[in-house]
Design a protein around this motif. Structure first.
Motif, short mmCIF file in Angstrom:
data_model
loop_
_atom_site.label_atom_id
_atom_site.label_comp_id
_atom_site.label_asym_id
_atom_site.label_seq_id
_atom_site.Cartn_x
_atom_site.Cartn_y
_atom_site.Cartn_z
N PRO A 1 0.31 8.31 0.44
CA PRO A 1 -0.82 7.49 0.03
C PRO A 1 -0.77 6.08 0.63
O PRO A 1 -1.76 5.37 0.58
CB PRO A 1 -0.70 7.40 -1.50
N LEU A 2 0.39 5.68 1.16
CA LEU A 2 0.51 4.35 1.75
C LEU A 2 0.37 4.43 3.27
O LEU A 2 0.44 5.50 3.85
CB LEU A 2 1.86 3.71 1.38
N ALA A 3 0.19 3.28 3.89
CA ALA A 3 -0.07 3.24 5.34
C ALA A 3 0.75 2.15 6.01
O ALA A 3 0.29 1.49 6.94
CB ALA A 3 -1.56 3.00 5.57
N CYS A 4 1.98 1.93 5.55
CA CYS A 4 2.80 0.80 6.00
C CYS A 4 2.91 0.75 7.53
O CYS A 4 3.24 1.76 8.17
CB CYS A 4 4.20 0.88 5.41
N PRO A 5 2.68 -0.42 8.11
CA PRO A 5 2.68 -0.55 9.57
C PRO A 5 4.07 -0.52 10.21
O PRO A 5 4.18 -0.66 11.41
CB PRO A 5 1.99 -1.89 9.81
N TYR A 6 5.13 -0.35 9.38
CA TYR A 6 6.48 -0.20 9.94
C TYR A 6 7.06 1.17 9.62
O TYR A 6 8.27 1.39 9.73
CB TYR A 6 7.43 -1.29 9.41
N CYS A 7 6.20 2.12 9.23
CA CYS A 7 6.68 3.44 8.82
C CYS A 7 7.63 4.04 9.86
O CYS A 7 7.39 3.93 11.06
CB CYS A 7 5.50 4.38 8.61
N GLU B 1 1.62 -9.16 -5.18
CA GLU B 1 0.72 -7.99 -5.17
C GLU B 1 -0.18 -7.97 -3.93
O GLU B 1 -0.35 -6.92 -3.30
CB GLU B 1 -0.12 -7.97 -6.44
N ALA B 2 -0.73 -9.12 -3.57
CA ALA B 2 -1.61 -9.16 -2.39
C ALA B 2 -0.83 -8.80 -1.13
O ALA B 2 -1.31 -8.04 -0.28
CB ALA B 2 -2.25 -10.54 -2.26
N GLY B 3 0.39 -9.32 -1.02
CA GLY B 3 1.24 -9.02 0.13
C GLY B 3 1.58 -7.54 0.19
O GLY B 3 1.56 -6.91 1.26
N ALA B 4 1.88 -6.97 -0.99
CA ALA B 4 2.24 -5.54 -1.05
C ALA B 4 1.05 -4.68 -0.63
O ALA B 4 1.20 -3.71 0.12
CB ALA B 4 2.70 -5.18 -2.46
N GLU B 5 -0.15 -5.05 -1.11
CA GLU B 5 -1.34 -4.24 -0.77
C GLU B 5 -1.71 -4.39 0.70
O GLU B 5 -2.22 -3.47 1.32
CB GLU B 5 -2.51 -4.62 -1.68
N ARG B 6 -1.44 -5.55 1.26
CA ARG B 6 -1.73 -5.76 2.69
C ARG B 6 -0.87 -4.81 3.54
O ARG B 6 -1.31 -4.29 4.55
CB ARG B 6 -1.47 -7.21 3.06
N ILE B 7 0.37 -4.58 3.11
CA ILE B 7 1.25 -3.68 3.86
C ILE B 7 0.96 -2.22 3.54
O ILE B 7 0.75 -1.40 4.44
CB ILE B 7 2.74 -4.00 3.56
N GLY B 8 0.95 -1.88 2.26
CA GLY B 8 0.82 -0.47 1.87
C GLY B 8 -0.60 0.06 1.98
O GLY B 8 -0.81 1.27 2.12
N GLY B 9 -1.57 -0.83 1.85
CA GLY B 9 -2.96 -0.43 1.99
C GLY B 9 -3.50 0.35 0.79
O GLY B 9 -4.56 0.97 0.88
N LEU B 10 -2.79 0.33 -0.33
CA LEU B 10 -3.25 1.10 -1.50
C LEU B 10 -3.43 0.15 -2.68
O LEU B 10 -2.46 -0.44 -3.18
CB LEU B 10 -2.23 2.19 -1.87
N ARG B 11 -4.67 0.03 -3.13
CA ARG B 11 -4.96 -0.86 -4.25
C ARG B 11 -4.31 -0.30 -5.53
O ARG B 11 -4.34 0.89 -5.77
CB ARG B 11 -6.47 -0.97 -4.43
N GLY B 12 -3.70 -1.19 -6.30
CA GLY B 12 -3.11 -0.77 -7.57
C GLY B 12 -1.71 -0.20 -7.44
O GLY B 12 -1.09 0.19 -8.44
#
Lengths: 91, 360
Positions: free
Chosen positions: B19-25, B119-130
């Motif tokens: 569900p996440l889209a981390c840019p360092y996967c 939270e904003a930093g986490a969502e910017r990386i993971g791309g999943l709200r909440g």
């Protein structure tokens, strides 16, 4: 620090002693790593069962290895104190 | 061919779905789709083979391994084989029901990833709200069940200033361990390298935060700290040496010496769908390609550290020099070390390329 001989020791959740039959060594399995237990440590840790107090462990080892109780007690205290500090065992 | 000691550790990448889209996967750029994933029966057989080969620990990973409904069955099977079972998860699919199934299956340990404390930093990386709230809740559920917990933070130029708060959060949530891991630049991480690269000053501050936290928390929190090797002049002993301790299996069944190895050219990637894990580990050209020290060029071949760092990382050598058998350019003795020194100072802010399945 020393552990009271009345203490009943057990492995904390996430840690266990395991015999590795492929390499023929005893290991302590831990979160994301495994340590090799040398033969003395393995002999001691095989008696850690969450049921018997430490005094019984020391008596058993002294009898099995026909060694003075004080010597065995010293080795056992050194090992167990360190493993309690590392949260591998709890008293 | 000499006998290779058996692997200690299996990374079982059950799926690339996440569900996440981390840019360092750490997954490859070409992700395996659901239809390509191995069946439950294949994984059960792989676990049998891994245990008899000498694997001690299985790390169920992905993608998000909890996207596979057979995960509890695989954990139960691995536990019966006396394999130490570790779940590497984003935590966003953890709830009372899914966690109970894993707990009763005998799961030994959970590594839960956080992208940030902010939270904003986490969502910017993971791309999943909440996601952050779900992860915090997952950590509390894991603690309530008494399952040993490690928090994992991947750090980079956008979040590295918050390492002190990350360590505090790990302590507050009752994790026994925390990993502060600077980003590794492979696959998606390499694509986004300049946007992730910390400055030397940021690196120094994060190292200092770890030293302080170790003094403050002592044995109540074990801290694993992974430094970014671009800022170093000695390479890391990647995977403890190629084909020496570690084996990775992809969702479709390819067997690799590390999770980035699919980038290596001109070699066949063996698969557990057609060969046994033991035969692949022992005899496959891929696992023997960079095993030991015979493959090494100079200056590695005559270096006194060759059995310390095993020549560093093959995938990094390939990515930076175009030659997988070159000395890892992180090493100051590499004649291409300037590539790494330049990249280490090339960090800048910008828009990430996110991890996605490619549109066909």
């Amino acid at each position: 620090m020393s552990v009271s001989e009345d203490s009943i020791l057990k492995f904390t959740r996430g840690h266990r002693l395991q015999h590795d039959r492929v390499r023929d060594v005893w290991l302590i399995q831990a979160p994301e790593k495994a340590f090799i237990a040398d033969p003395i440590a393995a002999a001691i840790l095989q008696l850690v069962d969450g049921a018997r107090p430490l005094s019984v462990l020391i008596d058993t080892l002294a009898e099995t290895y026909q060694a003075p109780r004080e010597t065995i007690a010293g080795d056992v205290q050194t090992l167990l104190t360190s493993l309690i500090e590392q949260k591998v065992l709890s008293a | 061919m000499s006998f290779a000691p058996p692997p200690m550790s299996l990374l079982a990448e059950l799926t690339h779905r996440c569900p996440l889209a981390c840019p360092y996967c750490s997954n490859p750029l070409a992700l395996d789709r659901r239809a390509a994933e191995m069946e439950t029966a294949d994984w059960l057989r792989v676990l049998d083979e891994a245990a008899s080969l000498g694997v001690l620990q299985v790390h169920f990973s992905g993608g998000e391994p909890m996207a596979r409904h057979d995960l509890p069955e695989l954990v139960r099977h691995a536990s019966k084989l006396n394999l130490y079972t570790n779940l590497i998860t984003s935590g966003v699919l953890i709830n009372d029901v899914t966690l109970e199934a894993l707990d009763t299956a005998g799961l030994d340990h959970i590594q839960l990833s956080f992208q940030d404390v902010d939270e904003a930093g986490a969502e910017r990386i993971g791309g999943l709200r909440g996601a952050q709230e779900k992860k915090l809740n997952a950590a509390r559920l894991i603690k309530a069940r008494g399952i040993p917990l490690t928090l994992n933070f991947v750090v980079h130029r956008e979040n590295v200033a918050r390492v002190p708060e990350m360590l505090d959060l790990a302590h507050e949530l009752g994790a026994g361990r925390v990993e502060i891991a600077h980003t590794q630049y492979y696959g998606w991480g390499l694509k986004n390298r300049d946007l992730l690269m910390p400055s030397a000053a940021q690196l120094e501050a994060s190292t200092e935060a770890v030293v302080k936290a170790r003094a403050r928390f002592g044995n109540s929190l074990a801290i694993d700290y992974v430094t970014p090797d671009y800022h170093a002049d000695q390479p890391k002993p990647c995977m403890g040496g190629w084909g020496q301790r570690f084996v990775n299996i992809t969702p479709s069944g390819k067997v690799l010496p590390c999770h980035a190895a699919e980038t290596i050219p001109n070699v066949v990637f063996p698969s557990v769908t057609t060969e046994s894990l033991g035969a692949i580990w022992q005899d496959s050209p891929l696992f023997n390609l960079f095993r030991g020290t015979d493959w090494m060029p100079e200056p590695c071949r005559s270096c006194s550290l060759k059995e310390v760092d095993w020549g560093g990382c093959r995938c990094q050598a390939l990515a930076l020099t175009g030659d997988a058998s070159a000395t890892d350019p992180v090493c100051a003795r590499s004649n291409q070390h300037a590539l790494v020194m330049e990249a280490a100072t090339a960090g800048h802010d910008g828009e990430f390329l996110y991890r996605r399945f490619r549109a066909i």
